[in-house]
Motif scaffolding. Structure first.
Motif, PDB file in Angstrom:
ATOM      1  N   GLY A 162       0.823  -1.214   0.000  1.00  0.00           N
ATOM      2  CA  GLY A 162       0.000   0.000   0.000  1.00  0.00           C
ATOM      3  C   GLY A 162       0.846   1.248   0.000  1.00  0.00           C
ATOM      4  O   GLY A 162       0.577   2.202  -0.747  1.00  0.00           O
ATOM      5  N   TYR A 163       1.885   1.265   0.822  1.00  0.00           N
ATOM      6  CA  TYR A 163       2.810   2.409   0.841  1.00  0.00           C
ATOM      7  C   TYR A 163       3.470   2.585  -0.526  1.00  0.00           C
ATOM      8  O   TYR A 163       3.608   3.689  -1.037  1.00  0.00           O
ATOM      9  CB  TYR A 163       3.901   2.220   1.899  1.00  0.00           C
ATOM     10  CG  TYR A 163       3.438   2.351   3.330  1.00  0.00           C
ATOM     11  CD1 TYR A 163       2.365   3.154   3.681  1.00  0.00           C
ATOM     12  CD2 TYR A 163       4.096   1.667   4.345  1.00  0.00           C
ATOM     13  CE1 TYR A 163       1.958   3.274   5.010  1.00  0.00           C
ATOM     14  CE2 TYR A 163       3.703   1.783   5.669  1.00  0.00           C
ATOM     15  CZ  TYR A 163       2.629   2.587   5.985  1.00  0.00           C
ATOM     16  OH  TYR A 163       2.240   2.703   7.291  1.00  0.00           O
ATOM     17  N   ARG A 164       3.882   1.469  -1.123  1.00  0.00           N
ATOM     18  CA  ARG A 164       4.538   1.511  -2.433  1.00  0.00           C
ATOM     19  C   ARG A 164       3.597   2.105  -3.482  1.00  0.00           C
ATOM     20  O   ARG A 164       3.991   2.963  -4.284  1.00  0.00           O
ATOM     21  CB  ARG A 164       4.974   0.097  -2.821  1.00  0.00           C
ATOM     22  CG  ARG A 164       6.163   0.043  -3.749  1.00  0.00           C
ATOM     23  CD  ARG A 164       6.718  -1.380  -3.919  1.00  0.00           C
ATOM     24  NE  ARG A 164       7.193  -1.942  -2.668  1.00  0.00           N
ATOM     25  CZ  ARG A 164       6.627  -2.980  -2.028  1.00  0.00           C
ATOM     26  NH1 ARG A 164       5.580  -3.573  -2.528  1.00  0.00           N
ATOM     27  NH2 ARG A 164       7.119  -3.419  -0.898  1.00  0.00           N
ATOM     28  N   MET A 165       2.338   1.645  -3.482  1.00  0.00           N
ATOM     29  CA  MET A 165       1.362   2.177  -4.440  1.00  0.00           C
ATOM     30  C   MET A 165       1.115   3.663  -4.218  1.00  0.00           C
ATOM     31  O   MET A 165       1.034   4.437  -5.177  1.00  0.00           O
ATOM     32  CB  MET A 165       0.045   1.402  -4.343  1.00  0.00           C
ATOM     33  CG  MET A 165       0.099   0.014  -4.932  1.00  0.00           C
ATOM     34  SD  MET A 165      -1.533  -0.757  -4.860  1.00  0.00           S
ATOM     35  CE  MET A 165      -1.181  -2.160  -3.842  1.00  0.00           C
ATOM     36  N   ASP A 216      -6.570  -0.553  -2.831  1.00  0.00           N
ATOM     37  CA  ASP A 216      -6.998  -1.887  -2.409  1.00  0.00           C
ATOM     38  C   ASP A 216      -5.754  -2.752  -2.239  1.00  0.00           C
ATOM     39  O   ASP A 216      -5.143  -3.163  -3.215  1.00  0.00           O
ATOM     40  CB  ASP A 216      -7.941  -2.479  -3.444  1.00  0.00           C
ATOM     41  CG  ASP A 216      -8.448  -3.855  -3.032  1.00  0.00           C
ATOM     42  OD1 ASP A 216      -8.092  -4.346  -1.938  1.00  0.00           O
ATOM     43  OD2 ASP A 216      -9.205  -4.455  -3.824  1.00  0.00           O
ATOM     44  N   ILE A 217      -5.372  -2.986  -0.990  1.00  0.00           N
ATOM     45  CA  ILE A 217      -4.187  -3.803  -0.752  1.00  0.00           C
ATOM     46  C   ILE A 217      -4.527  -5.286  -0.613  1.00  0.00           C
ATOM     47  O   ILE A 217      -3.636  -6.100  -0.455  1.00  0.00           O
ATOM     48  CB  ILE A 217      -3.384  -3.312   0.482  1.00  0.00           C
ATOM     49  CG1 ILE A 217      -4.216  -3.405   1.743  1.00  0.00           C
ATOM     50  CG2 ILE A 217      -2.845  -1.924   0.248  1.00  0.00           C
ATOM     51  CD1 ILE A 217      -3.430  -3.128   3.010  1.00  0.00           C
ATOM     52  N   SER A 218      -5.804  -5.631  -0.730  1.00  0.00           N
ATOM     53  CA  SER A 218      -6.161  -7.049  -0.615  1.00  0.00           C
ATOM     54  C   SER A 218      -5.635  -7.833  -1.798  1.00  0.00           C
ATOM     55  O   SER A 218      -5.426  -9.033  -1.703  1.00  0.00           O
ATOM     56  CB  SER A 218      -7.675  -7.215  -0.487  1.00  0.00           C
ATOM     57  OG  SER A 218      -8.318  -6.759  -1.670  1.00  0.00           O
TER      58      SER A 218
END
Length: 155
Positions: A133-136, A151-153
């Motif tokens: 999520g941080y990377r995105m 959406d990190i799922s």
């Protein structure tokens, strides 16, 4: 006050066990058949504690995110059937848990093992998802894109 409130609903004092703090907060879980999730703001740590100790939790899911944590946690350990959306269903399911021993035992069966295998206990997977999520978010910022739900799922 608590005893009076229960008495007003026909619950005799002899049916209640009111206890204060104990040296081992997990000891009292041995006395429980099931736990009732708080209604507006569902439990977090207390729900996880109960599940880890093999105690199924009955939850009523509300509209707000804070009132849906129970649904998420119970679904993660295969107890989605203990999540209801209406007060009448909550009461009926609580009565069933209190009176149908076979149903209660089915909910309790292997609960600690299910908890251990669930996403609730997958620290490595959680950290990887947060890192993704941080990377995105960083990539979006670097590309000049506005903030957006991530959406990190699927990460």
């Amino acid at each position: 006050r608590v005893l009076d409130a229960f008495a007003a609903h026909g619950v005799e004092e002899s049916r209640l066990l009111l206890r204060g703090t104990a040296p081992d907060p997990y000891e009292d879980y041995r006395l429980l058949d099931c736990a009732l999730d708080p209604v507006f703001a569902n439990g977090g740590t207390t729900t996880c504690d109960a599940l880890w100790m093999g105690v199924p939790v009955l939850s009523i899911a509300g509209e707000a995110m804070i009132s849906r944590w129970g649904a998420t946690m119970l679904g993660s350990v295969g107890l989605g059937g203990l999540v209801v959306e209406r007060v009448d269903d909550y009461v009926a399911l609580a009565v069933r848990l209190a009176t149908d021993r076979a149903f209660l035992e089915a909910q309790r069966a292997g609960l600690r093992e299910r908890m251990a295998r669930s996403p609730l206990m997958d620290e490595t997977g959680y950290v990887r998802a947060v890192e993704a999520g941080y990377r995105m978010a960083w990539r979006r910022w670097c590309a000049g894109l506005p903030p957006a739900r991530i959406d990190i799922s699927a990460a």
